[in-house]
Design a protein around this motif. Structure first.
Motif, PDB file in Angstrom:
ATOM      1  N   UNK A   1       3.594  12.652  -6.030  1.00  0.00           N
ATOM      2  CA  UNK A   1       3.948  13.959  -6.604  1.00  0.00           C
ATOM      3  C   UNK A   1       2.878  15.015  -6.369  1.00  0.00           C
ATOM      4  N   UNK A   2       1.744  14.633  -5.814  1.00  0.00           N
ATOM      5  CA  UNK A   2       0.644  15.589  -5.661  1.00  0.00           C
ATOM      6  C   UNK A   2       0.282  15.888  -4.215  1.00  0.00           C
ATOM      7  N   UNK A   3       0.472  14.943  -3.301  1.00  0.00           N
ATOM      8  CA  UNK A   3       0.078  15.163  -1.906  1.00  0.00           C
ATOM      9  C   UNK A   3       1.004  16.140  -1.202  1.00  0.00           C
ATOM     10  N   UNK A   4       0.481  16.789  -0.176  1.00  0.00           N
ATOM     11  CA  UNK A   4       1.257  17.729   0.617  1.00  0.00           C
ATOM     12  C   UNK A   4       2.321  16.976   1.412  1.00  0.00           C
TER      13      UNK A   4
ATOM     14  N   UNK B   1       0.821  -1.212   0.000  1.00  0.00           N
ATOM     15  CA  UNK B   1       0.000   0.000   0.000  1.00  0.00           C
ATOM     16  C   UNK B   1       0.856   1.265   0.000  1.00  0.00           C
ATOM     17  N   UNK B   2       1.995   1.215   0.685  1.00  0.00           N
ATOM     18  CA  UNK B   2       2.905   2.368   0.680  1.00  0.00           C
ATOM     19  C   UNK B   2       3.460   2.615  -0.712  1.00  0.00           C
ATOM     20  N   UNK B   3       3.882   1.532  -1.376  1.00  0.00           N
ATOM     21  CA  UNK B   3       4.365   1.666  -2.756  1.00  0.00           C
ATOM     22  C   UNK B   3       3.273   2.228  -3.646  1.00  0.00           C
ATOM     23  N   UNK B   4       2.052   1.727  -3.512  1.00  0.00           N
ATOM     24  CA  UNK B   4       0.935   2.198  -4.326  1.00  0.00           C
ATOM     25  C   UNK B   4       0.662   3.674  -4.065  1.00  0.00           C
ATOM     26  N   UNK B   5       0.752   4.077  -2.797  1.00  0.00           N
ATOM     27  CA  UNK B   5       0.492   5.474  -2.437  1.00  0.00           C
ATOM     28  C   UNK B   5       1.482   6.410  -3.124  1.00  0.00           C
ATOM     29  N   UNK B   6       2.778   6.123  -3.005  1.00  0.00           N
ATOM     30  CA  UNK B   6       3.769   7.012  -3.595  1.00  0.00           C
ATOM     31  C   UNK B   6       3.753   6.948  -5.123  1.00  0.00           C
ATOM     32  N   UNK B   7       3.365   5.822  -5.656  1.00  0.00           N
ATOM     33  CA  UNK B   7       3.259   5.711  -7.110  1.00  0.00           C
ATOM     34  C   UNK B   7       2.105   6.544  -7.652  1.00  0.00           C
ATOM     35  N   UNK B   8       1.032   6.668  -6.854  1.00  0.00           N
ATOM     36  CA  UNK B   8      -0.176   7.349  -7.321  1.00  0.00           C
ATOM     37  C   UNK B   8      -0.291   8.787  -6.825  1.00  0.00           C
TER      38      UNK B   8
END
Length: 312
Positions: free
Chosen positions: A37-40, A27-34
């Motif tokens: 570049x956009x989250x604060x 889930x961490x990999x998926x989060x940073x992949x998705x």
């Protein structure tokens, strides 16, 4: 405490926690992949810090099982002794819970339009839970045997009670304020309904795990059955917030082009009453309705949802 209770329950707990740790990594990999570049920045920092604590916790409980099952294999006397790693893991479980629950309380604060009483009450439960975890860790590190640890049983029960209470209060507050945010527009209400279901389901897992750990301590306090649940508690906290972050695009819109929504910066979802500019925070939902009239005098309506970022 028998050989089977010590090795068996702790081994089951480590296996379950290891499986959830694998889910956390994916889930961490998926989060940073998705969203990397956009989250604060502070959301990304929260994920990385929790992953670090999660990794340390997995290493500690793995060391516990290795010490009992390998290092002291065929040494029954060692089973009555406490190993430092199973005591220290309580602190890292508490740290993960503190970070995740604080993040959820921040969402309650914004959804409730800065309800100070509710925020202080929920925050007090979370801080009390973490404080008890710290006290338990410090006091238990002075002990030598499982028999000695029984004197801290009330404190261990308090940690689980406070954890279940804080999870319940946070989930209830989220559901209450999300329901108040219904607008009458079909897509907006459908989005809010999904948020309500998701808030309940994620909060329910951690609450049930804390209750199961508490019941195990009360009914089978002379065994390590509660460990099988408590080892996984921090994983469930971390995975719940990761699931919330990762599901934003899919959970909150049937068509991603129609609506964009951010859970980590939500303030109010279409407020029922107009608020002053000073009360608006970071993200608001703007609904525009366009009426089209054809030559025959008939008309139709359509609504457009968009997310707008607003400075405080």
């Amino acid at each position: 405490m028998t050989l089977g209770n010590t090795i068996g329950c702790s081994f089951v707990g480590v296996v379950a926690a290891a499986a959830l740790y694998g889910v956390s990594c994916v889930q961490t990999w998926f989060y940073f992949n998705r969203y990397g570049t956009t989250d604060i920045w502070y959301i990304k920092a929260l994920v990385l810090i929790c992953l670090g604590f999660d990794t340390i916790h997995q290493a500690l409980i793995s060391h516990t099982v290795y010490w009992y099952c390998v290092t002291n294999f065929n040494n029954p006397d060692a089973l009555s002794m406490l190993v430092w790693s199973i005591l220290l893991e309580v602190l890292f479980n508490g740290l993960i819970g503190l970070i995740v629950q604080s993040f959820l309380i921040m969402r309650v604060w914004r959804l409730s339009n800065r309800n100070l009483v509710l925020t202080i009450f929920a925050g007090s439960l979370v801080l009390a839970e973490f404080g008890c975890s710290v006290v338990f860790t410090v006091q238990s590190m002075k002990l030598k045997t499982w028999k000695d640890l029984e004197q801290l049983k009330p404190l261990s029960m308090t940690v689980n009670v406070l954890g279940a209470m804080s999870d319940f209060v946070i989930a209830l507050a989220l559901v209450f304020y999300l329901r108040r945010s219904r607008t009458g527009f079909r897509k907006s209400d459908m989005m809010i309904s999904k948020l309500i279901v998701f808030s309940v389901s994620t909060g329910l897992l951690t609450t049930l795990c804390a209750i199961a750990s508490l019941v195990s301590i009360v009914l089978w306090g002379d065994t390590l059955i509660y460990v099988a649940f408590y080892f996984s508690l921090g994983r469930l906290y971390f995975n719940s917030v990761l699931a919330t972050l990762n599901a934003r695009k899919d959970l909150l819109a049937d068509d991603p082009d129609d609506i964009t929504f951010s859970l980590q910066t939500i303030s109010k979802v279409v407020p029922r009453k107009l608020s002053s500019p000073q009360q608006q925070r970071t993200i608001s939902i703007k609904i525009q309705t366009t009426r089209e009239v054809d030559g025959g005098g008939k008309h139709s309506e359509r609504s457009c949802h968009s997310a707008q970022e607003v400075d405080s």
